[in-house]
Enzyme design. Structure first.
Site, PDB file in Angstrom:
ATOM      1  N   LYS A 115       0.726  -1.268  -0.108  1.00 11.48           N
ATOM      2  CA  LYS A 115       0.019  -0.098  -0.068  1.00 11.48           C
ATOM      3  C   LYS A 115       0.813   1.451  -0.059  1.00 11.48           C
ATOM      4  O   LYS A 115       0.775   2.157  -0.801  1.00 11.48           O
ATOM      5  CB  LYS A 115      -0.798   0.012   1.234  1.00 11.48           C
ATOM      6  CG  LYS A 115      -1.759   1.220   1.381  1.00 11.48           C
ATOM      7  CD  LYS A 115      -2.359   1.492   2.703  1.00 11.48           C
ATOM      8  CE  LYS A 115      -1.435   1.840   3.639  1.00 11.48           C
ATOM      9  NZ  LYS A 115      -1.954   2.012   5.372  1.00 11.48           N
ATOM     10  N   ASP A 133      -5.931   1.515   0.745  1.00  7.93           N
ATOM     11  CA  ASP A 133      -5.946   1.564   2.426  1.00  7.93           C
ATOM     12  C   ASP A 133      -7.272   0.855   2.797  1.00  7.93           C
ATOM     13  O   ASP A 133      -8.021   0.417   1.876  1.00  7.93           O
ATOM     14  CB  ASP A 133      -5.619   2.864   2.818  1.00  7.93           C
ATOM     15  CG  ASP A 133      -6.730   3.928   2.161  1.00  7.93           C
ATOM     16  OD1 ASP A 133      -7.744   3.281   1.677  1.00  7.93           O
ATOM     17  OD2 ASP A 133      -6.668   4.910   2.891  1.00  7.93           O
TER      18      ASP A 133
END
Ligand code: SF4
Length: 204
Positions: A115, A133
């Site tokens: 991420k 996220d």
């Protein structure tokens, strides 16, 4: 999907995140600190941190204790201070003080997951990528873009369904939409501009 992309584009025309940064190094540090820490708090911490240690070389010379003291209001600060120390040493020694612009290289760095790497390359280098996220995951599920709960699969589903030149704007739009309207506990569907095209999967 075409209509959804257009509406997200209209709602959130500028690809942006809410962390303050002036260069890739600052963004990388801010992303590491922001795990389980609000962006507002992270921005307060990094303001002081970068004043004292503006480069990987400067941060690599700080002790873990010195870093920890500056980031102590952040959750998991013990682990994060170790990661920041190791990370700045690697950036200084191996990458000549630069932050690599490749996801494969970035994920080898301490404290950096997929991420973080995707957000870094897209926001700092404008390389098409999808950062997943908690907001992106939740909103993508509710909108029916993905059925998966695994972030690597969600990333792939978004990449498959959204044109590459829209990836950055789209995922940053979902982050902002998740924060402002499609909230985890109480999504504001009544005032959501996506209401009429959203299947609201999993929303009670
Ligand atoms: S309509 Fe509701 S579930 Fe769908 S995106 Fe908007 S807030 Fe989220």
């Amino acid at each position: 999907m075409k209509e959804l992309i257009e509406r997200v584009k209209r709602l959130y025309p500028e690809p942006k995140i809410e962390l303050d940064f002036k260069n890739p190094f600052e963004l990388l540090v801010a992303l590491i600190l922001s795990a389980r820490c609000t962006d507002t708090r992270t921005n307060t911490i990094t303001k002081e941190l970068f004043k004292k240690y503006p480069t990987p070389e400067a941060l690599s010379r700080a002790s873990i204790e010195e870093i920890d003291k500056l980031i102590s209001s952040c959750s998991m600060h013990n682990t994060k201070s170790k990661h920041l120390k190791q990370l700045s040493e690697i950036l200084h020694q191996k990458y000549n003080g630069e932050v690599p612009n490749s996801v494969d290289e970035l994920v080898k760095l301490p404290g950096v997951g997929r991420k973080t790497a995707n957000i870094l390359v897209s926001m700092a280098y404008n390389i098409p990528a999808v950062g997943v996220d908690t907001h992106v995951a939740r909103v993508a599920q509710r909108l029916g873009i993905t059925k998966s709960k695994k972030s690597d699969e969600i990333e792939k589903d978004i990449m498959d369904k959204i044109p590459k030149d829209e990836w950055i704007r789209f995922y940053t739009g979902l982050i902002l939409h998740g924060r402002r309207i499609c909230k985890a506990r109480k999504p504001k569907c009544d005032e959501c501009p996506l209401n009429d095209i959203c299947p609201k999967i999993g929303v009670k």
